[in-house]
Design an enzyme around this catalytic site. Structure first.
Site, PDB file in Angstrom:
ATOM      1  N   ILE A  93       0.779  -1.275  -0.020  1.00  0.00           N
ATOM      2  CA  ILE A  93       0.020   0.019   0.166  1.00  0.00           C
ATOM      3  C   ILE A  93       0.664   1.128  -0.028  1.00  0.00           C
ATOM      4  CG2 ILE A  93      -1.717   1.195   1.199  1.00  0.00           C
ATOM      5  CD1 ILE A  93      -2.910  -1.503   2.024  1.00  0.00           C
ATOM      6  N   GLU A  94       0.260   2.056  -0.771  1.00  0.00           N
ATOM      7  CA  GLU A  94       1.172   3.214  -1.107  1.00  0.00           C
ATOM      8  C   GLU A  94       1.851   4.076   0.186  1.00  0.00           C
ATOM      9  OE1 GLU A  94      -0.961   5.727  -3.945  1.00  0.00           O
ATOM     10  OE2 GLU A  94       0.079   7.444  -3.355  1.00  0.00           O
ATOM     11  N   GLY A  95       1.046   4.101   1.413  1.00  0.00           N
ATOM     12  CA  GLY A  95       1.506   4.829   2.606  1.00  0.00           C
ATOM     13  C   GLY A  95       2.711   4.076   3.172  1.00  0.00           C
ATOM     14  N   HIS A 104       4.181  10.717  -6.881  1.00  0.00           N
ATOM     15  CA  HIS A 104       4.594  10.294  -5.314  1.00  0.00           C
ATOM     16  C   HIS A 104       5.823   9.798  -5.138  1.00  0.00           C
ATOM     17  CE1 HIS A 104       2.203   9.068  -1.422  1.00  0.00           C
ATOM     18  NE2 HIS A 104       3.135  10.158  -1.274  1.00  0.00           N
TER      19      HIS A 104
END
Lengths: 255, 323
Positions: free
Chosen positions: A50-52, B129
């Protein structure tokens, strides 16, 4: 009366695309539910990234995350490497599949989540932006788009290429320096689309039960090619639906 | 308003190194007040904000920047949330460098983002990102750029002025992601000793890189621990004291955003905030600023607006999720 709604159909069909012994980059909402369903049902050795900056979480039913950067998304994770390093695992080649959605998708699978209108600096509509979508599209071994099928979403040309798939086709992706990956499939509420191997233009590969290829064409803003044989997908089983619904008892994302 | 060209000051690694060489790198005490700490921020500065979206946002520091009425700031943050909306609505920022901005899926596309960017009041410079993470990491490493395989071929290339480079070994085309050396880093951590040795629990986000890349580092901490505690667990320290310029003890310093293991984000507060904007338009944020930022003199007065019951509930929820 149907036994399932659009979100449930998407989640079940998306889950079936995932294989065991792989790693998947999943965003919150339907993609995360799809990955969690696959892990419970047929891919116990699947790892969610997951991106976080989160690897291997066990999402708690009823406490689904609304962002990729919060405790709910990190529940019982096996590693918290940080955001930059989570993406670097993908750059290194460890992430097999990336799930993506998008406001606009074109015939080469490129996605826009940045701006509507011709001028980036003076947009008609400012959208939230790439987040990690551009990185997932650039770095995963394979990308699967998961989206409702709407004509306004499937456009001939996106206003802005936030996340590159096949760019303008014909080797453009490779020429831009994108050596790996690319979009393989687009799972929608009407069927499954793929890409013609040479031109990289989108084509119909499967329809959901009760949906014709014509209906897919009518809901798409560009001319679709067709695979030599168009399959019909198996509808979600009771077993799949039950397991999926148990993950989101509040129906936060299943509607 | 839009400026598609990179600002050379952001990636000038030589000037950035000279700035760090010239500043004191003290192992002494750093404890001070929010007012004194944020007094180091000047109009026109580039501020990088730690945490990510509604996680570990240094909101007490951001609130003080707003209270000191700074102007013409550039904000960089990997995912931008309500802090970005407050800075936009207060007229404090003219440029935002980010990968994404809104609160989260249930609250839709930010109407504040839309208003200020679509009217041209604020320029939003979008990076992927990972690319923004590598910009901070290049800054942390003191080099002008890092090679990467991302952002190539997309229209994002033209937005921030990303250049490519030919790999001298294989001849392949790589993204040369430019360093970002901010003037000031705003960081919130779980614990620090009075010398500014900082430890973070849970996901680290990009804070350690941001702190090394910035010229000036301002930190708030949930807890002040004795020096002995730092020395017992030095492997947990992610920002060394010599890199920190000011440290302020601020429990619940991210609220209503979350702090891993200590308190969960207050979704209900986000819902109230966005409902007011839905009902009354972007002007509703002006009222919010009066009530939560300019009105209450101290951070503890601000927390009183939420009430101790709400704080205790969010703390309980965080413990349940991370136990």
């Amino acid at each position: 009366m149907t036994r399932f709604n659009a979100a449930e159909l998407l989640a079940v069909i998306a889950a079936r695309q995932l294989r065991d012994d792989t790693a998947v980059f999943a965003g919150v909402g339907v993609p995360l539910l799809a990955a969690a369903l696959a892990k419970r049902r047929h891919a116990p050795r699947l790892t969610m990234v997951i991106e976080g900056g989160i690897i291997g979480p066990q999402i708690a039913p009823g406490r689904l995350p609304v962002s990729t950067n919060e405790m709910r998304a990190a529940h019982r994770a096996t590693m918290l490497p940080g955001i930059t390093d989570a993406f670097l695992f993908a750059q290194r080649g460890f992430v097999d599949v990336g799930f993506m959605g998008g406001a606009q998708i074109d015939q080469y699978g490129n996605i826009n989540t940045s701006v509507l209108g011709p001028d980036y600096w003076h947009p008609k509509v400012r959208l939230p932006g790439t987040g990690g979508a551009n990185d997932i599209a650039s770095l995963c071994r394979e990308v699967i788009i998961v989206t409702p099928h709407e004509k306004r979403r499937f456009v001939e040309r996106v206003d802005f290429v936030t996340s590159p798939a096949w760019l303008r086709g014909d080797g453009a992706r490779r020429a831009a320096g994108l050596l790996f990956g690319g979009v393989s499939r687009v799972v929608t509420t009407l069927g499954i689309l793929g890409f013609e191997p040479d031109s990289k233009r989108m084509r119909i590969e499967a329809t959901h039960p009760g949906v014709s290829a014509d209906v897919i064409r009518q809901n798409t803003g560009f001319a679709l090619l067709e695979a030599a044989q168009i399959e019909t997908t198996e509808p979600p089983s009771d077993d799949e639906l039950e397991m999926l619904r148990s993950l989101d008892p509040e129906r936060r994302f299943l509607g | 308003m839009g400026d598609p060209d990179l600002n050379p000051a952001e990636y000038d690694f030589i000037a950035a190194r000279r700035r760090v060489e010239a500043k004191p790198k003290s192992a002494g005490e750093k404890l001070t007040s929010l007012e004194e700490a944020v007094g180091r921020v000047k109009d026109g500065d580039h501020l990088s904000v730690g945490g990510c979206l509604f996680s570990r946002t240094p909101l007490a520091l951001v609130r003080e920047v707003l209270r000191q009425r700074r102007r013409a700031l550039t904000l960089s943050r990997n995912l931008t949330c309500t802090e970005g909306e407050l800075l936009m609505a207060a007229g404090a920022v003219s440029r935002v460098v980010t990968a994404w901005m809104s609160i989260g899926l249930p609250w839709g596309v930010s109407k504040i983002l839309r208003h200020y960017v679509e009217t041209g009041a604020v320029a939003l410079e979008e990076w992927s990102h990972l690319a923004l993470g590598l910009r901070f990491r290049a800054g942390a490493m003191g080099v002008p750029f890092l090679p990467a395989l991302t952002m190539l071929g997309s229209d994002l290339v033209g937005v921030g002025g990303l250049k490519t480079i030919q790999d001298p070994y294989t001849g392949e085309t790589l993204a040369a992601v430019p360093a970002l050396f901010p003037d000031v880093a705003l960081i919130h951590v779980h614990r620090a000793d009075v010398f500014g040795n900082c430890q973070i629990d849970g996901y680290p986000h990009m804070d350690a890189d941001i702190a090394r890349a910035a010229t000036t580092v301002l930190v708030t901490t949930e807890e002040i621990v004795p020096e002995e505690e730092t020395r017992r667990y030095p492997d947990r320290t992610v920002i060394p004291g010599f890199a920190v310029d000011a440290l302020v003890h601020v429990p619940f310093g991210s609220f209503p955003h979350e702090c891993y293991g200590l308190y969960e984000a207050d979704y209900d507060h986000f819902a109230e905030y966005t409902a007011a904007i839905d009902a009354r338009g972007p002007g509703a944020v002006g009222d919010y600023l009066e009530r939560y930022v300019y009105g209450p003199p101290a951070w503890t007065d601000y927390l009183d607006l939420f009430g101790s019951e709400r704080l205790a509930l969010q703390a309980k929820r965080a413990r349940e999720l991370t136990r």
